[in-house]
Motif scaffolding. Sequence first.
Motif, PDB file in Angstrom:
ATOM      1  N   THR A  17       0.835  -1.203   0.000  1.00 15.45           N
ATOM      2  CA  THR A  17       0.000   0.000   0.000  1.00 15.45           C
ATOM      3  C   THR A  17       0.869   1.251   0.000  1.00 15.45           C
ATOM      4  O   THR A  17       0.622   2.202  -0.754  1.00 15.45           O
ATOM      5  CB  THR A  17      -0.931   0.013   1.228  1.00 15.45           C
ATOM      6  OG1 THR A  17      -1.766  -1.153   1.202  1.00 15.45           O
ATOM      7  CG2 THR A  17      -1.813   1.255   1.226  1.00 15.45           C
ATOM      8  N   LEU A  20       2.402   1.555  -3.410  1.00 16.91           N
ATOM      9  CA  LEU A  20       1.451   2.068  -4.398  1.00 16.91           C
ATOM     10  C   LEU A  20       1.368   3.592  -4.315  1.00 16.91           C
ATOM     11  O   LEU A  20       1.378   4.286  -5.340  1.00 16.91           O
ATOM     12  CB  LEU A  20       0.081   1.431  -4.183  1.00 16.91           C
ATOM     13  CG  LEU A  20      -1.056   1.943  -5.066  1.00 16.91           C
ATOM     14  CD1 LEU A  20      -0.718   1.830  -6.542  1.00 16.91           C
ATOM     15  CD2 LEU A  20      -2.354   1.183  -4.753  1.00 16.91           C
ATOM     16  N   GLU A  31      -0.930   1.233 -12.825  1.00 17.47           N
ATOM     17  CA  GLU A  31      -1.845   0.105 -12.778  1.00 17.47           C
ATOM     18  C   GLU A  31      -1.392  -0.839 -11.661  1.00 17.47           C
ATOM     19  O   GLU A  31      -0.252  -0.765 -11.203  1.00 17.47           O
ATOM     20  CB  GLU A  31      -1.875  -0.623 -14.128  1.00 17.47           C
ATOM     21  CG  GLU A  31      -2.322   0.282 -15.261  1.00 17.47           C
ATOM     22  CD  GLU A  31      -2.492  -0.442 -16.593  1.00 17.47           C
ATOM     23  OE1 GLU A  31      -2.601  -1.687 -16.592  1.00 17.47           O
ATOM     24  OE2 GLU A  31      -2.533   0.249 -17.636  1.00 17.47           O
ATOM     25  N   THR A  32      -2.281  -1.699 -11.220  1.00 22.44           N
ATOM     26  CA  THR A  32      -1.943  -2.619 -10.138  1.00 22.44           C
ATOM     27  C   THR A  32      -2.211  -4.058 -10.568  1.00 22.44           C
ATOM     28  O   THR A  32      -3.052  -4.318 -11.433  1.00 22.44           O
ATOM     29  CB  THR A  32      -2.763  -2.312  -8.865  1.00 22.44           C
ATOM     30  OG1 THR A  32      -4.158  -2.307  -9.183  1.00 22.44           O
ATOM     31  CG2 THR A  32      -2.376  -0.979  -8.277  1.00 22.44           C
ATOM     32  N   ARG A  48      -7.316  -5.122  -0.561  1.00 21.72           N
ATOM     33  CA  ARG A  48      -6.700  -4.374  -1.664  1.00 21.72           C
ATOM     34  C   ARG A  48      -7.755  -3.594  -2.447  1.00 21.72           C
ATOM     35  O   ARG A  48      -7.500  -2.476  -2.915  1.00 21.72           O
ATOM     36  CB  ARG A  48      -5.865  -5.292  -2.565  1.00 21.72           C
ATOM     37  CG  ARG A  48      -6.640  -6.324  -3.342  1.00 21.72           C
ATOM     38  CD  ARG A  48      -5.733  -7.337  -4.026  1.00 21.72           C
ATOM     39  NE  ARG A  48      -4.821  -6.751  -4.977  1.00 21.72           N
ATOM     40  CZ  ARG A  48      -5.164  -6.390  -6.218  1.00 21.72           C
ATOM     41  NH1 ARG A  48      -6.394  -6.541  -6.627  1.00 21.72           N
ATOM     42  NH2 ARG A  48      -4.274  -5.869  -7.032  1.00 21.72           N
ATOM     43  N   ARG A  52      -7.908   0.475  -2.901  1.00 22.31           N
ATOM     44  CA  ARG A  52      -8.000   1.097  -4.230  1.00 22.31           C
ATOM     45  C   ARG A  52      -9.207   2.031  -4.321  1.00 22.31           C
ATOM     46  O   ARG A  52      -9.149   3.076  -4.966  1.00 22.31           O
ATOM     47  CB  ARG A  52      -8.075   0.026  -5.316  1.00 22.31           C
ATOM     48  CG  ARG A  52      -6.733  -0.516  -5.791  1.00 22.31           C
ATOM     49  CD  ARG A  52      -6.933  -1.435  -7.001  1.00 22.31           C
ATOM     50  NE  ARG A  52      -7.736  -0.801  -8.033  1.00 22.31           N
ATOM     51  CZ  ARG A  52      -7.230  -0.133  -9.079  1.00 22.31           C
ATOM     52  NH1 ARG A  52      -5.923  -0.035  -9.230  1.00 22.31           N
ATOM     53  NH2 ARG A  52      -8.025   0.421  -9.966  1.00 22.31           N
ATOM     54  N   TYR A  62      -3.916  11.111  -7.062  1.00 24.55           N
ATOM     55  CA  TYR A  62      -4.182   9.684  -7.019  1.00 24.55           C
ATOM     56  C   TYR A  62      -5.359   9.344  -7.933  1.00 24.55           C
ATOM     57  O   TYR A  62      -5.326   8.358  -8.672  1.00 24.55           O
ATOM     58  CB  TYR A  62      -4.520   9.229  -5.596  1.00 24.55           C
ATOM     59  CG  TYR A  62      -3.393   9.335  -4.599  1.00 24.55           C
ATOM     60  CD1 TYR A  62      -2.090   9.663  -4.979  1.00 24.55           C
ATOM     61  CD2 TYR A  62      -3.628   9.102  -3.248  1.00 24.55           C
ATOM     62  CE1 TYR A  62      -1.071   9.747  -4.055  1.00 24.55           C
ATOM     63  CE2 TYR A  62      -2.604   9.188  -2.310  1.00 24.55           C
ATOM     64  CZ  TYR A  62      -1.335   9.521  -2.711  1.00 24.55           C
ATOM     65  OH  TYR A  62      -0.323   9.611  -1.792  1.00 24.55           O
ATOM     66  N   LEU A  66      -4.405   6.719 -10.903  1.00 25.82           N
ATOM     67  CA  LEU A  66      -4.670   5.314 -10.617  1.00 25.82           C
ATOM     68  C   LEU A  66      -5.469   4.681 -11.747  1.00 25.82           C
ATOM     69  O   LEU A  66      -6.590   5.082 -12.044  1.00 25.82           O
ATOM     70  CB  LEU A  66      -5.431   5.178  -9.290  1.00 25.82           C
ATOM     71  CG  LEU A  66      -5.688   3.746  -8.815  1.00 25.82           C
ATOM     72  CD1 LEU A  66      -4.375   3.000  -8.602  1.00 25.82           C
ATOM     73  CD2 LEU A  66      -6.521   3.748  -7.532  1.00 25.82           C
ATOM     74  N   ASP A  69      -6.909  -2.330 -12.487  1.00 24.48           N
ATOM     75  CA  ASP A  69      -6.382  -3.380 -11.620  1.00 24.48           C
ATOM     76  C   ASP A  69      -6.462  -4.707 -12.371  1.00 24.48           C
ATOM     77  O   ASP A  69      -7.370  -4.935 -13.177  1.00 24.48           O
ATOM     78  CB  ASP A  69      -7.203  -3.464 -10.339  1.00 24.48           C
ATOM     79  CG  ASP A  69      -6.687  -4.533  -9.381  1.00 24.48           C
ATOM     80  OD1 ASP A  69      -5.458  -4.587  -9.175  1.00 24.48           O
ATOM     81  OD2 ASP A  69      -7.508  -5.285  -8.841  1.00 24.48           O
TER      82      ASP A  69
END
Length: 240
Positions: A17, A20, A31-32, A48, A52, A62, A66, A69
């Motif tokens: 976290t 990120l 991207e995650t 998670r 997000r 953010y 962001l 995912d």
Amino acid sequence: MGNSRALVLFSGGQDSTTTLAWALDRFDAVETIGFDYGQRHRIEMECRMTIRAKLPALSARYAERLGPDHVVDLKALGAISETALTRETEIAFTDAGLPSTFVPGRNLIFLTFAAALAYRRDLKHIVLGVCETDYSGYPDCRDDTIKAMQVSLSLGLDRRLVLHTPLMWRDKAQTFALARAIGGQALLDLVIEDSHSCYLGDRTTRHGWGYGCGHCPACDLRSQGFAAYLAVPDDSGLDL
């Protein structure tokens, strides 16, 4: 940064976290990727998504940066792993001197899948929250391993990839401090309240440092780190 787009290995834990947030502070698009490998603490997969969902409200940056995912089903890894993270067994040290929570090859496999996705999504930077400062001794978290993986993945894909490990030389106290330095008290509160570290997947008990059983190795590291952070909370000189 050239090709200022990154992929973050995001498990929903304290380290990932914070990592990120670190990436969102530096890259234009982030991207995650997460992995469902039959982990005993699968509650992290829910955490998670909560994190997000909450991050965009903390910062307009953010919210803008962001991106999507991705979740990869790696239950085959859990099926071949006789470890305390993939079985209801006691957490102890093995004859090899490693904790029984060590899942052989886990980060190597994670990075391989992440690199394949980064290749497809044209993401040059891969960010992960491993460290070898106050960790459980996992060999696939060490700096030498990550540097070797960067070379191997770049060669194997014939494309330059850069692996970033902003927590590599930080202990847990410094990781708490980094979260606050990056995103203020709001981000630190998010890390404490919504990230998950406990190997047993326990979110029934709320401690000052977050939820967990309070006695597994992950909880021990997190609680000791938070106590050390509270003892010296000044992050004014922290190298971001």
